[in-house]
Motif scaffolding. Sequence first.
Motif, mmCIF file in Angstrom:
data_model
loop_
_atom_site.group_PDB
_atom_site.id
_atom_site.type_symbol
_atom_site.label_atom_id
_atom_site.label_comp_id
_atom_site.label_asym_id
_atom_site.label_seq_id
_atom_site.Cartn_x
_atom_site.Cartn_y
_atom_site.Cartn_z
ATOM 1 N N GLU A 1 0.838 -1.192 0.000
ATOM 2 C CA GLU A 1 0.000 0.000 0.000
ATOM 3 C C GLU A 1 0.875 1.245 0.000
ATOM 4 O O GLU A 1 1.916 1.276 0.671
ATOM 5 C CB GLU A 1 -0.911 0.032 1.232
ATOM 6 N N SER A 2 0.439 2.264 -0.730
ATOM 7 C CA SER A 2 1.158 3.531 -0.730
ATOM 8 C C SER A 2 0.296 4.616 -1.351
ATOM 9 O O SER A 2 -0.284 4.418 -2.420
ATOM 10 C CB SER A 2 2.471 3.410 -1.501
ATOM 11 N N THR A 3 0.193 5.738 -0.670
ATOM 12 C CA THR A 3 -0.496 6.918 -1.195
ATOM 13 C C THR A 3 0.318 8.156 -0.821
ATOM 14 O O THR A 3 1.068 8.131 0.160
ATOM 15 C CB THR A 3 -1.919 7.046 -0.608
ATOM 16 N N PRO A 4 0.193 9.262 -1.566
ATOM 17 C CA PRO A 4 -0.571 9.395 -2.810
ATOM 18 C C PRO A 4 0.091 8.627 -3.957
ATOM 19 O O PRO A 4 1.317 8.519 -4.009
ATOM 20 C CB PRO A 4 -0.569 10.902 -3.068
ATOM 21 N N VAL A 5 -0.727 8.122 -4.875
ATOM 22 C CA VAL A 5 -0.238 7.215 -5.908
ATOM 23 C C VAL A 5 0.721 7.923 -6.865
ATOM 24 O O VAL A 5 1.742 7.354 -7.267
ATOM 25 C CB VAL A 5 -1.422 6.586 -6.675
ATOM 26 N N SER B 1 6.240 8.437 -9.061
ATOM 27 C CA SER B 1 7.411 9.289 -9.288
ATOM 28 C C SER B 1 8.641 8.751 -8.563
ATOM 29 O O SER B 1 9.755 8.733 -9.117
ATOM 30 C CB SER B 1 7.102 10.712 -8.822
ATOM 31 N N GLU B 2 8.457 8.290 -7.340
ATOM 32 C CA GLU B 2 9.583 7.751 -6.565
ATOM 33 C C GLU B 2 10.121 6.468 -7.174
ATOM 34 O O GLU B 2 11.340 6.240 -7.182
ATOM 35 C CB GLU B 2 9.135 7.527 -5.118
ATOM 36 N N PRO C 1 -5.303 3.088 -8.467
ATOM 37 C CA PRO C 1 -5.691 4.385 -7.898
ATOM 38 C C PRO C 1 -6.137 4.338 -6.437
ATOM 39 O O PRO C 1 -6.053 5.351 -5.743
ATOM 40 C CB PRO C 1 -6.858 4.837 -8.801
ATOM 41 N N ASN C 2 -6.622 3.184 -5.965
ATOM 42 C CA ASN C 2 -7.115 3.125 -4.581
ATOM 43 C C ASN C 2 -6.006 2.868 -3.563
ATOM 44 O O ASN C 2 -6.275 2.699 -2.373
ATOM 45 C CB ASN C 2 -8.217 2.072 -4.440
ATOM 46 N N GLY C 3 -4.750 2.828 -4.031
ATOM 47 C CA GLY C 3 -3.622 2.711 -3.109
ATOM 48 C C GLY C 3 -3.198 1.302 -2.773
ATOM 49 O O GLY C 3 -2.191 1.107 -2.071
#
Length: 446
Positions: free
Chosen positions: A22-26, A31-32, A113-115
């Motif tokens: 899990e990760s947000t913001p997507v 970018s990372e 999009p939902n992380g």
Amino acid sequence: MPLDKNTLKVSSSIIKLVGIFESTPVKKTISEFRSSGYTSDSLDERTLGFYKNYWYPEFRDLLFLFKGDAAAAHLSKNMDQKFEFIKSKDKQTNEPIIKVSAGIKSVELFLFPNGLHFFSVELYSPEQRLSEISELTNCARDFDKEVMFDGQTTKWVNWIEKNCLNNIKISSSPTEAPVNVDEFSGSKFKLFTVVDLVECDEIKAPGVISELLYDIGTVSPISTANGNLDSTPSISYFEEVMEDKIEVFQNYAMLPLFDSFTTVGYNLLNGNEDHQKGKYNTFSNMYFRIYLYNLFLKYNLFRYNSNMIADSVKTRDEFEAYLNTYNISHISYNFLPNLIYHGLRKSLQIDNELKQFQERINRISQAIQEEQQKRSNMLLAVVGAMTSISSIEPVFGFMENTRNSLKWGKLGFYFLVSTLLISLSLPLIAYLFPDKKRKLINKWKK
């Protein structure tokens, strides 16, 4: 004398390990990952035309063209890395006794999009033998298996977190802060395995492919299915495992299970590996993404079930929107991808869980409706009580007499009265508007 399946020769294989994070913001996450060497593939006109005639637009946009607000973003990175799994150690010296050689070809990321995102690590065995493939998959699915890279030993899951996921955590220990996905992912990765055997009379014998499907799909030693081991399945259990087997053509069969999707046969992967229409890419790219999409559905069901306890109203609304977008009935103009898709849904019990979850949502919705009706009745009672007061003047006169008898100033007296009224009304407001109360509490905690 039963066939020793370890003597069968392997022409080629695909071994993909699948996990979630899990990760947000997507957008920031993407970018990372780009900064750490991940890139996006560009599709030529020929491939685009092939996709257009093969996949339904809805599925094509989500997982192949990556178009639209609901689609995943796809990133990949080649990684030519050799290492060893430590299968067992000497109990006295703690030195490795059995090591399993392995290598990594590449890593793929599918960021939704939902992380809730997916990663896939493509592994290979330097020795293309059934026993080596069996040992490799047995070790690779275990989070806590120790691995050796350039003489350094670490946990497999920790190496993946550091080198494939930019240090995003997917597991936690009892002494660490909990990681959300670890609550519903378990301690094992999922496996997508294709084994292409050299064509011979032995592999064409009745039952051989099914037995190999059992051995590889359950990560058991080769020849477990038809052997005489303690772990050899009973006839009834073997038949139960094989219940969802997908068998269309004579040269191969597929076995979808809860933790794995396995294909075994011959003449499977030969062909042009550099083009989407090649046999290798049919499995590695197209069929793999059907499996991945079903895992996406399954894990999101776990996630929504978990979130339902924290905020049932919000989760219910999000889940309905999720189903409208992602619960697709058919994915391809061809029959076999649809057959695989529905076979995977059945083996992962997606439709059964969807039904149970929707029944749970219906019960919660009914309870919410009843609770809202109670609150509405309470509000009407309060309004009725207020409107029943013929005039506020007697109340105001009573307060003025009280103030005068106490010899208080107007500012201090009415400030105290207002504070008391607000204090008394807060529980009523919290009762009438529980969602607002919950949001304020969560915001305050953060």
